[in-house]
Motif scaffolding. Structure first.
Motif, PDB file in Angstrom:
ATOM      1  N   LYS A  55      57.993 -43.988  35.019  1.00 15.30           N
ATOM      2  CA  LYS A  55      57.124 -43.758  36.166  1.00 15.30           C
ATOM      3  C   LYS A  55      57.205 -42.305  36.620  1.00 15.30           C
ATOM      4  CE  LYS A  55      57.502 -48.533  37.794  1.00 15.30           C
ATOM      5  NZ  LYS A  55      57.961 -49.430  38.883  1.00 15.30           N
ATOM      6  N   LYS A  56      56.102 -41.823  37.199  1.00 17.43           N
ATOM      7  CA  LYS A  56      55.949 -40.401  37.492  1.00 17.43           C
ATOM      8  C   LYS A  56      57.141 -39.790  38.219  1.00 17.43           C
ATOM      9  CE  LYS A  56      52.961 -37.209  40.031  1.00 17.43           C
ATOM     10  NZ  LYS A  56      51.745 -37.065  40.855  1.00 17.43           N
ATOM     11  N   ALA A  57      57.521 -40.356  39.349  1.00 14.93           N
ATOM     12  CA  ALA A  57      58.597 -39.763  40.150  1.00 14.93           C
ATOM     13  C   ALA A  57      59.920 -39.777  39.400  1.00 14.93           C
ATOM     14  CB  ALA A  57      58.735 -40.499  41.479  1.00 14.93           C
ATOM     15  N   ARG A  58      60.157 -40.825  38.619  1.00 15.27           N
ATOM     16  CA  ARG A  58      61.423 -40.914  37.887  1.00 15.27           C
ATOM     17  C   ARG A  58      61.428 -39.992  36.677  1.00 15.27           C
ATOM     18  NH1 ARG A  58      62.029 -47.127  37.041  1.00 15.27           N
ATOM     19  NH2 ARG A  58      63.860 -46.504  35.842  1.00 15.27           N
ATOM     20  N   THR A  59      60.267 -39.740  36.077  1.00 13.42           N
ATOM     21  CA  THR A  59      60.191 -38.736  35.011  1.00 13.42           C
ATOM     22  C   THR A  59      60.456 -37.350  35.579  1.00 13.42           C
ATOM     23  OG1 THR A  59      58.669 -40.035  33.646  1.00 13.42           O
ATOM     24  CG2 THR A  59      58.665 -37.656  33.303  1.00 13.42           C
ATOM     25  N   ASP A  60      59.892 -37.063  36.757  1.00  9.55           N
ATOM     26  CA  ASP A  60      60.174 -35.798  37.432  1.00  9.55           C
ATOM     27  C   ASP A  60      61.677 -35.649  37.660  1.00  9.55           C
ATOM     28  OD1 ASP A  60      57.439 -35.501  37.525  1.00  9.55           O
ATOM     29  OD2 ASP A  60      57.259 -35.934  39.677  1.00  9.55           O
ATOM     30  N   PHE A  61      62.316 -36.731  38.090  1.00  5.88           N
ATOM     31  CA  PHE A  61      63.756 -36.723  38.344  1.00  5.88           C
ATOM     32  C   PHE A  61      64.529 -36.381  37.069  1.00  5.88           C
ATOM     33  CE2 PHE A  61      67.810 -38.999  38.191  1.00  5.88           C
ATOM     34  CZ  PHE A  61      68.418 -38.623  39.379  1.00  5.88           C
ATOM     35  N   ILE A  62      64.156 -36.985  35.958  1.00  7.80           N
ATOM     36  CA  ILE A  62      64.849 -36.730  34.692  1.00  7.80           C
ATOM     37  C   ILE A  62      64.764 -35.256  34.321  1.00  7.80           C
ATOM     38  CG2 ILE A  62      64.776 -37.154  32.202  1.00  7.80           C
ATOM     39  CD1 ILE A  62      64.009 -40.047  32.812  1.00  7.80           C
ATOM     40  N   ASP A 116      52.525 -29.257  32.375  1.00  7.36           N
ATOM     41  CA  ASP A 116      52.625 -28.120  33.280  1.00  7.36           C
ATOM     42  C   ASP A 116      53.375 -28.482  34.558  1.00  7.36           C
ATOM     43  OD1 ASP A 116      50.530 -29.802  34.065  1.00  7.36           O
ATOM     44  OD2 ASP A 116      49.336 -28.167  34.898  1.00  7.36           O
ATOM     45  N   ARG A 117      53.156 -29.702  35.060  1.00  6.88           N
ATOM     46  CA  ARG A 117      53.865 -30.133  36.262  1.00  6.88           C
ATOM     47  C   ARG A 117      55.352 -30.309  35.990  1.00  6.88           C
ATOM     48  NH1 ARG A 117      52.695 -35.223  36.868  1.00  6.88           N
ATOM     49  NH2 ARG A 117      54.822 -35.985  36.725  1.00  6.88           N
ATOM     50  N   LEU A 118      55.680 -30.892  34.842  1.00 10.57           N
ATOM     51  CA  LEU A 118      57.086 -31.074  34.500  1.00 10.57           C
ATOM     52  C   LEU A 118      57.777 -29.726  34.291  1.00 10.57           C
ATOM     53  CD1 LEU A 118      56.926 -34.164  32.118  1.00 10.57           C
ATOM     54  CD2 LEU A 118      57.546 -34.099  34.543  1.00 10.57           C
ATOM     55  N   GLN A 119      57.069 -28.773  33.681  1.00  7.80           N
ATOM     56  CA  GLN A 119      57.660 -27.442  33.518  1.00  7.80           C
ATOM     57  C   GLN A 119      57.921 -26.811  34.876  1.00  7.80           C
ATOM     58  OE1 GLN A 119      58.384 -25.760  30.228  1.00  7.80           O
ATOM     59  NE2 GLN A 119      59.719 -25.000  31.869  1.00  7.80           N
ATOM     60  N   ALA A 120      57.013 -27.016  35.822  1.00  9.84           N
ATOM     61  CA  ALA A 120      57.212 -26.476  37.170  1.00  9.84           C
ATOM     62  C   ALA A 120      58.444 -27.096  37.824  1.00  9.84           C
ATOM     63  CB  ALA A 120      55.974 -26.720  38.025  1.00  9.84           C
ATOM     64  N   HIS A 121      58.682 -28.376  37.585  1.00  2.61           N
ATOM     65  CA  HIS A 121      59.887 -29.019  38.121  1.00  2.61           C
ATOM     66  C   HIS A 121      61.146 -28.405  37.508  1.00  2.61           C
ATOM     67  CE1 HIS A 121      58.338 -32.113  40.744  1.00  2.61           C
ATOM     68  NE2 HIS A 121      57.472 -32.504  39.825  1.00  2.61           N
ATOM     69  N   VAL A 152      65.692 -21.421  32.142  1.00  2.00           N
ATOM     70  CA  VAL A 152      64.756 -22.515  32.411  1.00  2.00           C
ATOM     71  C   VAL A 152      64.443 -23.209  31.092  1.00  2.00           C
ATOM     72  CG1 VAL A 152      62.493 -23.181  33.260  1.00  2.00           C
ATOM     73  CG2 VAL A 152      63.728 -21.310  34.367  1.00  2.00           C
ATOM     74  N   PRO A 153      64.805 -24.483  30.939  1.00  2.54           N
ATOM     75  CA  PRO A 153      64.518 -25.153  29.669  1.00  2.54           C
ATOM     76  C   PRO A 153      63.029 -25.373  29.476  1.00  2.54           C
ATOM     77  CG  PRO A 153      65.318 -26.730  31.277  1.00  2.54           C
ATOM     78  CD  PRO A 153      65.472 -25.373  31.899  1.00  2.54           C
ATOM     79  N   PRO A 154      62.501 -25.106  28.300  1.00  2.00           N
ATOM     80  CA  PRO A 154      61.099 -25.433  28.045  1.00  2.00           C
ATOM     81  C   PRO A 154      60.916 -26.941  27.993  1.00  2.00           C
ATOM     82  CG  PRO A 154      62.169 -24.694  26.027  1.00  2.00           C
ATOM     83  CD  PRO A 154      63.153 -24.490  27.130  1.00  2.00           C
ATOM     84  N   VAL A 155      59.808 -27.418  28.525  1.00  2.00           N
ATOM     85  CA  VAL A 155      59.462 -28.834  28.479  1.00  2.00           C
ATOM     86  C   VAL A 155      58.290 -28.989  27.508  1.00  2.00           C
ATOM     87  CG1 VAL A 155      58.735 -30.857  29.787  1.00  2.00           C
ATOM     88  CG2 VAL A 155      60.201 -29.135  30.872  1.00  2.00           C
ATOM     89  N   ASP A 156      58.504 -29.727  26.435  1.00  3.25           N
ATOM     90  CA  ASP A 156      57.462 -29.920  25.431  1.00  3.25           C
ATOM     91  C   ASP A 156      56.392 -30.886  25.934  1.00  3.25           C
ATOM     92  OD1 ASP A 156      59.237 -28.408  23.993  1.00  3.25           O
ATOM     93  OD2 ASP A 156      59.324 -29.753  22.272  1.00  3.25           O
ATOM     94  N   ASP A 157      55.249 -30.854  25.275  1.00  2.00           N
ATOM     95  CA  ASP A 157      54.235 -31.862  25.539  1.00  2.00           C
ATOM     96  C   ASP A 157      54.656 -33.166  24.866  1.00  2.00           C
ATOM     97  OD1 ASP A 157      51.975 -32.963  26.588  1.00  2.00           O
ATOM     98  OD2 ASP A 157      50.578 -31.627  25.565  1.00  2.00           O
TER      99      ASP A 157
END
Length: 246
Positions: free
Chosen positions: A87-94, A122-127, A140-145
């Motif tokens: 879920k969105k918020a929990r993915t952001d948390f991870i 892009d949102r996850l990278q911003a987090h 800053v770790p890169p976040v892949d698609d």
């Protein structure tokens, strides 16, 4: 007030002006009540942390002038986090906690039982950027698609071992002290668990090491934090442990 830190994707050198985005200028002026002449900390993920003096702030961005390097660049151990989005918020948390805990790369994967069919990379990278700003990191770790687990494993470099959190191994947490040094990745599955096809393939790969995360089945976000913490404590840059060498 704590030290204000901003990630700026721009080369840093003393006396070389660095532009601010509209959002950064608004944050400094309207949220943090800063103005020209105040000093903040900036970093770009490559050249450490720098003291920088605010030169200008406006509605259309601003400018800071780097003064001197305050801390050298400190990169994390060569550890990746591979996880199935939830879920969105929990993915952001991870993603946030992975950045705080020193993951060098974050890779979301689609598994047979993954609920999410897409992510906002892009949102996850911003987090990840925000987490680095807040935790004092200079990397800053890169976040892949999002990509399929099958595709990821098909192109996997066997020189990077995978620590696979397998809920089927519920029991006492396995010690990591004897694991070989070198590049690693932590693999965390979806809320629905692994399919039998995925289990079969992972068990057959010689570079995959299954691990139990204790006597209780953990939620995916909890499992990611637990596995990263265990690895960092045993083989990473926590405490007296030395970071693994390539």
């Amino acid at each position: 007030m704590g030290k204000i830190r901003l990630f700026i994707d721009h080369p840093l050198a003393a006396g070389q002006p660095v532009p601010l985005t509209d959002g950064q200028a608004h944050y400094l002026s309207s949220v943090m009540r800063q103005g020209a002449g105040n000093e903040i900390a900036v970093f770009n993920g490559r050249q450490g942390e720098w003291r920088a003096r605010i030169a200008a702030l406006g509605r259309k961005g601003g400018q800071v002038d780097p003064v001197a390097q305050a801390r050298p660049q400190q990169d994390p151990p060569d550890l990746w986090l591979v996880f199935a989005p939830i879920k969105k918020a929990r993915t952001d948390f991870i993603v946030e906690k992975a950045a705080e805990l020193g993951a060098a790369r974050i890779i979301p994967v689609q598994t047979d039982h993954t609920n999410a069919e897409r992510i906002r990379q892009d949102r996850l990278q911003a987090h990840a950027v925000e987490a680095a700003e807040q935790c004092g990191g200079t990397f800053v770790p890169p976040v892949d698609d999002l990509q399929s687990l099958v595709r990821l494993l098909d192109g996997w470099d066997a020189g990077r071992r995978i620590l696979w959190a397998d809920e089927a191994l519920v029991g006492a947490a396995r010690t990591l002290a004897a694991l070989p040094r070198g590049p690693w990745a932590v693999l965390i599955g979806p809320e629905g668990g692994w399919s039998e096809a995925e289990r079969g393939r992972l068990r057959a790969l010689p570079f995959v090491t299954p691990i139990s995360l204790g006597p209780r089945i953990l939620r995916a976000d909890t499992a990611a934090v637990a596995a990263l913490a265990l690895w960092q404590s045993a083989a990473g840059d926590w405490g007296d442990a030395e970071a693994p060498q390539d």
